[in-house]
Scaffold this active site. Structure first.
Site, PDB file in Angstrom:
ATOM      1  N   ASP A  48     -66.361  -8.626 -15.088  1.00 40.20           N
ATOM      2  CA  ASP A  48     -65.443  -9.090 -14.044  1.00 40.20           C
ATOM      3  C   ASP A  48     -64.436  -7.966 -13.753  1.00 40.20           C
ATOM      4  O   ASP A  48     -63.859  -7.388 -14.673  1.00 40.20           O
ATOM      5  CB  ASP A  48     -64.732 -10.348 -14.577  1.00 40.20           C
ATOM      6  CG  ASP A  48     -63.894 -11.054 -13.540  1.00 40.20           C
ATOM      7  OD1 ASP A  48     -64.204 -10.952 -12.338  1.00 40.20           O
ATOM      8  OD2 ASP A  48     -62.922 -11.736 -13.938  1.00 40.20           O
ATOM      9  N   GLU A  61     -65.627  -6.427  -3.961  1.00 41.21           N
ATOM     10  CA  GLU A  61     -64.568  -7.236  -3.327  1.00 41.21           C
ATOM     11  C   GLU A  61     -63.994  -6.521  -2.116  1.00 41.21           C
ATOM     12  O   GLU A  61     -63.827  -5.302  -2.118  1.00 41.21           O
ATOM     13  CB  GLU A  61     -63.449  -7.476  -4.362  1.00 41.21           C
ATOM     14  CG  GLU A  61     -62.288  -8.291  -3.821  1.00 41.21           C
ATOM     15  CD  GLU A  61     -61.316  -8.728  -4.927  1.00 41.21           C
ATOM     16  OE1 GLU A  61     -61.786  -9.081  -6.034  1.00 41.21           O
ATOM     17  OE2 GLU A  61     -60.099  -8.703  -4.687  1.00 41.21           O
ATOM     18  N   HIS A  84     -62.542 -15.699  -6.032  1.00 41.30           N
ATOM     19  CA  HIS A  84     -61.679 -15.360  -7.174  1.00 41.30           C
ATOM     20  C   HIS A  84     -60.375 -16.143  -7.061  1.00 41.30           C
ATOM     21  O   HIS A  84     -60.044 -16.677  -6.008  1.00 41.30           O
ATOM     22  CB  HIS A  84     -61.357 -13.858  -7.163  1.00 41.30           C
ATOM     23  CG  HIS A  84     -62.483 -13.000  -7.635  1.00 41.30           C
ATOM     24  ND1 HIS A  84     -62.418 -12.276  -8.791  1.00 41.30           N
ATOM     25  CD2 HIS A  84     -63.712 -12.773  -7.112  1.00 41.30           C
ATOM     26  CE1 HIS A  84     -63.561 -11.627  -8.956  1.00 41.30           C
ATOM     27  NE2 HIS A  84     -64.367 -11.908  -7.946  1.00 41.30           N
ATOM     28  N   SER A 124     -58.526 -21.117  -9.754  1.00 42.35           N
ATOM     29  CA  SER A 124     -58.110 -22.184 -10.682  1.00 42.35           C
ATOM     30  C   SER A 124     -57.294 -23.279 -10.002  1.00 42.35           C
ATOM     31  O   SER A 124     -56.517 -23.023  -9.074  1.00 42.35           O
ATOM     32  CB  SER A 124     -57.286 -21.583 -11.834  1.00 42.35           C
ATOM     33  OG  SER A 124     -58.152 -21.103 -12.838  1.00 42.35           O
ATOM     34  N   ASN A 132     -64.791 -18.140  -9.694  1.00 42.69           N
ATOM     35  CA  ASN A 132     -64.208 -17.587 -10.925  1.00 42.69           C
ATOM     36  C   ASN A 132     -63.043 -18.437 -11.421  1.00 42.69           C
ATOM     37  O   ASN A 132     -62.121 -18.737 -10.660  1.00 42.69           O
ATOM     38  CB  ASN A 132     -63.686 -16.175 -10.660  1.00 42.69           C
ATOM     39  CG  ASN A 132     -64.796 -15.158 -10.578  1.00 42.69           C
ATOM     40  OD1 ASN A 132     -65.961 -15.516 -10.474  1.00 42.69           O
ATOM     41  ND2 ASN A 132     -64.441 -13.895 -10.620  1.00 42.69           N
ATOM     42  N   THR A 133     -63.080 -18.776 -12.692  1.00 48.03           N
ATOM     43  CA  THR A 133     -62.007 -19.576 -13.295  1.00 48.03           C
ATOM     44  C   THR A 133     -61.636 -19.002 -14.657  1.00 48.03           C
ATOM     45  O   THR A 133     -62.496 -18.892 -15.534  1.00 48.03           O
ATOM     46  CB  THR A 133     -62.473 -21.041 -13.476  1.00 48.03           C
ATOM     47  OG1 THR A 133     -62.894 -21.550 -12.208  1.00 48.03           O
ATOM     48  CG2 THR A 133     -61.350 -21.922 -13.987  1.00 48.03           C
ATOM     49  N   THR A 183     -57.665 -18.978 -15.504  1.00 50.61           N
ATOM     50  CA  THR A 183     -56.358 -19.604 -15.762  1.00 50.61           C
ATOM     51  C   THR A 183     -56.469 -21.056 -16.236  1.00 50.61           C
ATOM     52  O   THR A 183     -55.761 -21.465 -17.166  1.00 50.61           O
ATOM     53  CB  THR A 183     -55.487 -19.521 -14.485  1.00 50.61           C
ATOM     54  OG1 THR A 183     -55.309 -18.129 -14.180  1.00 50.61           O
ATOM     55  CG2 THR A 183     -54.140 -20.177 -14.666  1.00 50.61           C
TER      56      THR A 183
HETATM   57  P1  13P Z   1     -57.835 -17.681 -11.869  1.00 54.74           P
HETATM   58  O1  13P Z   1     -56.662 -16.891 -12.342  1.00 54.74           O
HETATM   59  O2  13P Z   1     -57.475 -18.495 -10.670  1.00 54.74           O
HETATM   60  O3  13P Z   1     -58.485 -18.479 -12.915  1.00 54.74           O
HETATM   61  O4  13P Z   1     -58.923 -16.622 -11.334  1.00 54.74           O
HETATM   62  C1  13P Z   1     -59.752 -15.966 -12.230  1.00 54.74           C
HETATM   63  C2  13P Z   1     -60.537 -14.867 -11.610  1.00 54.74           C
HETATM   64  O5  13P Z   1     -60.603 -14.697 -10.406  1.00 54.74           O
HETATM   65  C3  13P Z   1     -61.250 -13.981 -12.520  1.00 54.74           C
HETATM   66  O6  13P Z   1     -61.893 -12.944 -11.858  1.00 54.74           O
HETATM   67  O1  G3H Z   2     -59.048 -11.566 -12.941  1.00 57.36           O
HETATM   68  C1  G3H Z   2     -59.291 -12.176 -13.954  1.00 57.36           C
HETATM   69  C2  G3H Z   2     -58.392 -12.697 -14.948  1.00 57.36           C
HETATM   70  O2  G3H Z   2     -57.925 -13.963 -14.791  1.00 57.36           O
HETATM   71  C3  G3H Z   2     -57.394 -11.739 -15.510  1.00 57.36           C
HETATM   72  O3  G3H Z   2     -57.992 -11.472 -16.689  1.00 57.36           O
HETATM   73  O4  G3H Z   2     -56.115 -10.937 -18.223  1.00 57.36           O
HETATM   74  O5  G3H Z   2     -58.517 -10.533 -18.837  1.00 57.36           O
HETATM   75  O6  G3H Z   2     -57.414  -9.084 -17.134  1.00 57.36           O
HETATM   76  P1  G3H Z   2     -57.449 -10.448 -17.780  1.00 57.36           P
HETATM   77 ZN    ZN Z   3     -60.823 -12.268 -10.115  1.00 55.23          ZN
END
Ligand code: 13P
Ligand code: G3H
Ligand code: ZN
Length: 312
Positions: free
Chosen positions: A82, A134, A208, A211, A251-252, A254
């Site tokens: 990611d 992205e 992305h 959450s 993507n989740t 948080t």
């Molecule tokens: P959240 O912070 O909304 O969970 O997004 C996570 C994310 O986009 C990881 O790539």
């Molecule tokens: O973008 C993704 C995450 O939510 C941030 O993750 O704290 O592992 O960089 P990280």
């Molecule tokens: Zn992200």
């Protein structure tokens, strides 16, 4: 053996118009919770690590855990990098058996993003590894001094980008943000823009910063000594709408963190004699699992493992 190339996951989700959950992990507890939830929901899933997860635990540790347990599960899943910000991390991920990578140059000029993404696709395609990129920027949409327009994806540019790079998936910025504080006012996603990007590219799309930032966890955290007041996420109806309009991977991270920390804070306050970390970590892991299941159902991927039978 159900560890598949992300290419298969992206293709099937795009063809059948649903989204696959992509959940971040840094440790055994999150990985276990994600895979167990996916297995129980019979849902395909991406397990993913960021560069900071790799700095925290080591890529050998993270990928090693996935490869060690992959035969336990019947559901199809991919190991994804990611927000890969450096070519070296992409190479490292390839060497460690990742089946999907994201190259994220979204904060760099468009031409640089195009160039590096092409390079990563030419490296990964022959190996059967999928590539996500992205366009537009996620962070600071609300605080942006220029305009919302300038940080959101340009649909025509998205079409050119997809045609020229051959990416398997594109993450278009449509107004979400990472973390627990996504919106100052009402949540506002640009669905029209998303629709145009899908119509023009017809590629698998990734959301992305998706959450939900559920109130029950915020309340528990704030009640047990935490301070994350004013946090706000993407409403479930908006996620559903985004999936209907062509999002294929959500993507989740948080939401899993909030569930985990809420459980830990409460238990630490209540169980004053416990010194065995497992007595705290197990319930926290179970709560993460609940959230993963809830999110899988929201994305419409529950029961979709059967669509992958011919690839297993
Ligand atoms: P959240 O912070 O909304 O969970 O997004 C996570 C994310 O986009 C990881 O790539
Ligand atoms: O973008 C993704 C995450 O939510 C941030 O993750 O704290 O592992 O960089 P990280
Ligand atoms: Zn992200």
């Amino acid at each position: 053996m159900t560890l598949l190339s992300g290419k298969v996951l992206f293709e099937v989700a795009n063809e059948y118009n649903f989204a696959i959950g992509a959940f971040n992990f840094n440790n055994l507890e999150f990985l276990n919770a994600i895979l167990e939830a996916a297995e129980e929901e019979e849902a395909p899933v991406f397990v993913q690590t960021t560069e900071s997860a790799i700095r925290y635990a080591g890529i050998d540790f993270l990928s090693g855990m996935v490869h060690a347990v992959k035969d336990r599960y019947k559901v199809p899943f991919a190991l994804h990098l990611d927000h890969g910000k450096h070519l070296e991390t992409i190479l490292l991920a390839i060497r460690h058996g990742y089946t999907s990578v994201m190259i994220d140059y979204s904060d760099k000029p468009y031409e640089e993003n195009l160039k590096i993404t092409k390079e990563v696709v030419s490296l990964c395609a022959p190996l059967g590894i999928s590539v996500e990129a992205e366009l537009g920027r996620l962070e600071g949409v609300e605080d942006n001094v220029v305009s919302r327009e300038s940080v959101l994806v340009d649909p025509l540019q998205a079409k050119e980008f997809v045609d020229k790079t051959g990416v398997d998936a594109l993450a278009p910025a449509i107004g979400t943000a990472h973390g627990a504080f996504k919106f100052k006012g009402e949540p506002k996603l640009d669905f029209e823009r998303l629709k145009k990007v899908k119509e023009l590219t017809n590629v698998a799309l990734v959301l992305h910063g998706a959450s939900g930032v559920y109130t029950e966890y915020l309340e528990t955290i704030n009640a047990y000594g935490g301070d994350i007041k004013g946090a706000r996420g993407v409403p479930d109806e908006d996620i559903k709408k985004a999936v209907e309009l062509g999002i294929n991977k959500v993507n989740t991270d948080t939401d899993l963190r909030l569930a985990f920390i809420a459980t830990l804070r409460k238990l630490m306050a209540e169980e004053k004699k416990v010194i065995d970390p497992r007595k705290l970590l197990k319930p926290a892991m179970e709560e993460v699992k609940k959230v993963v299941k809830r999110r899988i159902r929201l994305y419409g991927s529950q029961g979709k493992a059967e669509l992958f039978r011919k690839y297993l």
